[in-house]
Design an enzyme around this catalytic site. Structure first.
Site, mmCIF file in Angstrom:
data_model
loop_
_atom_site.group_PDB
_atom_site.id
_atom_site.type_symbol
_atom_site.label_atom_id
_atom_site.label_comp_id
_atom_site.label_asym_id
_atom_site.label_seq_id
_atom_site.Cartn_x
_atom_site.Cartn_y
_atom_site.Cartn_z
ATOM 1 N N ARG A 56 10.837 6.655 20.799
ATOM 2 C CA ARG A 56 10.000 5.606 21.410
ATOM 3 C C ARG A 56 9.997 5.768 22.933
ATOM 4 N NH1 ARG A 56 12.360 1.103 22.254
ATOM 5 N NH2 ARG A 56 13.166 0.786 20.156
ATOM 6 N N TYR A 89 -15.808 -4.455 27.038
ATOM 7 C CA TYR A 89 -15.563 -4.056 25.646
ATOM 8 C C TYR A 89 -15.097 -5.276 24.842
ATOM 9 C CZ TYR A 89 -13.468 -1.888 21.579
ATOM 10 O OH TYR A 89 -13.140 -1.571 20.291
ATOM 11 N N ASP A 110 -10.939 0.860 33.155
ATOM 12 C CA ASP A 110 -11.073 1.437 31.817
ATOM 13 C C ASP A 110 -12.079 2.591 31.947
ATOM 14 O OD1 ASP A 110 -11.887 2.099 29.215
ATOM 15 O OD2 ASP A 110 -11.595 0.066 28.464
ATOM 16 N N LYS A 135 -12.029 7.887 21.696
ATOM 17 C CA LYS A 135 -13.435 8.183 21.952
ATOM 18 C C LYS A 135 -13.589 9.633 22.432
ATOM 19 C CE LYS A 135 -13.556 3.866 20.828
ATOM 20 N NZ LYS A 135 -13.580 2.765 21.791
HETATM 21 C C1 LIG Z 1 -12.871 1.572 21.954
HETATM 22 C C2 LIG Z 1 -12.614 1.019 23.301
HETATM 23 C C3 LIG Z 1 -11.422 0.346 23.590
HETATM 24 C C4 LIG Z 1 -10.362 0.097 22.523
HETATM 25 O O1 LIG Z 1 -9.778 1.286 22.074
HETATM 26 P P1 LIG Z 1 -9.170 1.528 20.598
HETATM 27 O O2 LIG Z 1 -8.706 2.929 20.687
HETATM 28 O O3 LIG Z 1 -10.272 1.293 19.624
HETATM 29 O O4 LIG Z 1 -8.076 0.547 20.426
HETATM 30 C C5 LIG Z 1 -11.222 -0.098 24.875
HETATM 31 N N1 LIG Z 1 -12.159 0.075 25.844
HETATM 32 C C6 LIG Z 1 -13.324 0.700 25.593
HETATM 33 C C7 LIG Z 1 -14.318 0.873 26.694
HETATM 34 C C8 LIG Z 1 -13.598 1.195 24.323
HETATM 35 O O5 LIG Z 1 -14.759 1.803 24.087
#
Ligand SMILES: *Cc1c(COP(=O)(O)O)cnc(C)c1O
Length: 398
Positions: free
Chosen positions: A46, A98, A170, A195
């Site tokens: 961890r 998001y 982000d 993504k």
């Molecule tokens: C998908 C997404 C998230 C969340 O991510 P997960 O891997 O699905 O938990 C956060 N911010 C943005 C811009 C996203 O597209």
């Protein structure tokens, strides 16, 4: 080394014992100590894992930060970063956010005594006006989802610096291939690596990058304490995906640009949102990023077109998520943005005529042909419906 080189070589010269080019997956959860007070640097998985460490070092370097942290999802990354704050703290957040991040903030973080103001970060005077004595940070997405609005990162980070706030970005939509927010003055970068970084719709992961020793030490403590860390197999999958990031991002972008132009001249499409199409947006985007990315959204003429359009697509999949090699289409109104209150959705322009495309790396002519035939089908259904309404006088009027 240029970014393409760094990416292709991720982990390839790290394994000195055997010379393995593909870095091994270390499943061991615990590590032997030679004696009292001795450690190889690995004690318990961890806290640190060798496979995860290669990934964490890589993302820190790609983003130009001090340290990287791999989490079990993008949401786990957001929550881990929220551990920096305490009861009473206030954050100013992108209005067009998001949906999952909005849900985490409003349904959980508010219970822990944090508060959030949602502001359009394109309006810098509104950002400044939202700052209170208890404000601690900005939380920004740029370009935003799904309307691809662009925030001036240099300007926002400067406001944060003047007020002693930290800026969290982000960077999921751009990836470090196109945009490195820390170079613009940000303190923390977050990714949903599920993504573009993973890129193949087969691994759920999140990443955090911090700037400076203080923040990095704090984040290492939170990452270990919260424990939402990425497993070794998923760390390896992500490293493997990231090796081709440069090639993929170029192709995503090229295809998105062409699809945006196709949609813009289509008679059933009212508006197309893609950073390169709006001159004001593009001016800011080119100051802080090396491209416009692979996401776009568009408004069709009537909500009645949406259903038949989605069911007529043959190649493009109607599915949530983004950033993979396959082209996906989403309907933010009922999918990604369902948790955002109607009023906010209306304010940012997420209406029932808006569709979002995550443009893949297929041949763009096939993508255009699929959209063209689906729009034709949708138009036919739409016209028939209108004709039926006229023929049947007791049918409910719109
Ligand atoms: C998908 C997404 C998230 C969340 O991510 P997960 O891997 O699905 O938990 C956060 N911010 C943005 C811009 C996203 O597209």
């Amino acid at each position: 080394m240029r970014i393409e080189t760094q990416l292709a070589q991720l982990g390839s010269n790290k394994e000195t014992k055997t010379g393995a080019i593909s870095y091994p997956v270390y499943y061991s959860t615990t590590y032997r100590h030679a004696g009292l007070g001795e450690s190889t640097g690995y004690d318990y998985t961890r806290t640190a894992n060798p496979t995860r460490a290669v990934l964490e070092e890589a993302i820190a370097r790609l983003e130009g930060g001090t340290a990287g942290f791999a989490c079990s999802s993008g949401m786990a990354a957001v929550q881990t970063v929220m551990g920096l704050f305490a009861r009473g703290d206030h954050l100013i957040v992108s209005l067009d956010l998001y949906g999952g991040t909005y849900r985490l903030f409003e349904s959980l973080m508010t219970r822990y005594g944090l508060s959030f103001s949602y502001v359009d970060f394109r309006r810098l005077d509104e950002v400044k006006a939202a700052i209170r004595p208890e404000t601690r940070a900005f939380f920004v997405e740029t370009p935003t989802n799904p309307l691809l609005q662009v925030t001036d990162l240099h300007a926002v980070c400067e406001i944060a610096r003047c007020h002693g706030l930290i800026t969290i970005v982000d960077n999921t939509f751009m990836t470090p291939y196109f945009q490195r927010p820390i170079e613009c003055g940000a303190d923390i970068v977050i990714h949903s690596a599920t993504k573009y970084l993973g890129g193949h719709n087969d691994v759920l992961a999140g990443l955090i990058v911090t700037k400076g020793e203080d923040l990095s030490e704090q984040m290492a403590g939170l990452h270990n304490a919260i424990g939402a860390v990425l497993g070794p197999q998923d760390s390896w999958l992500l490293l493997r995906g990231m090796k081709t990031l440069a090639l993929r991002m170029e192709k995503h972008q090229e295809n998105a640009y062409q699809l945006a132009h196709f949609l813009r001249q289509h008679p059933l499409v009212d508006e197309v949102f893609y950073p390169a199409l709006q001159s004001e947006t593009w001016e800011i985007q080119t100051k802080q990023a090396d491209g416009g990315g692979g996401m776009l959204s568009f408004r069709v003429k009537s909500p009645a077109l949406v259903g038949p359009l989605l069911s007529s697509l043959r190649l493009i999949a109607f599915a949530e998520s983004l950033g993979g090699v396959e082209t996906l289409i989403t309907y933010p109104h009922t999918q990604t943005h369902a948790d955002i209150p109607e009023e906010t959705r209306r304010k940012v322009g997420v209406c029932d005529r808006l569709l979002r495309l995550s443009v893949g790396i297929e041949n763009v002519d096939d993508l255009i042909a699929d959209l063209a035939q689906a729009l034709d089908q949708a138009e036919r259904v739409w016209k028939e419906e209108k004709r039926d309404e006229v023929r049947d006088p007791i049918a409910p009027q719109r």
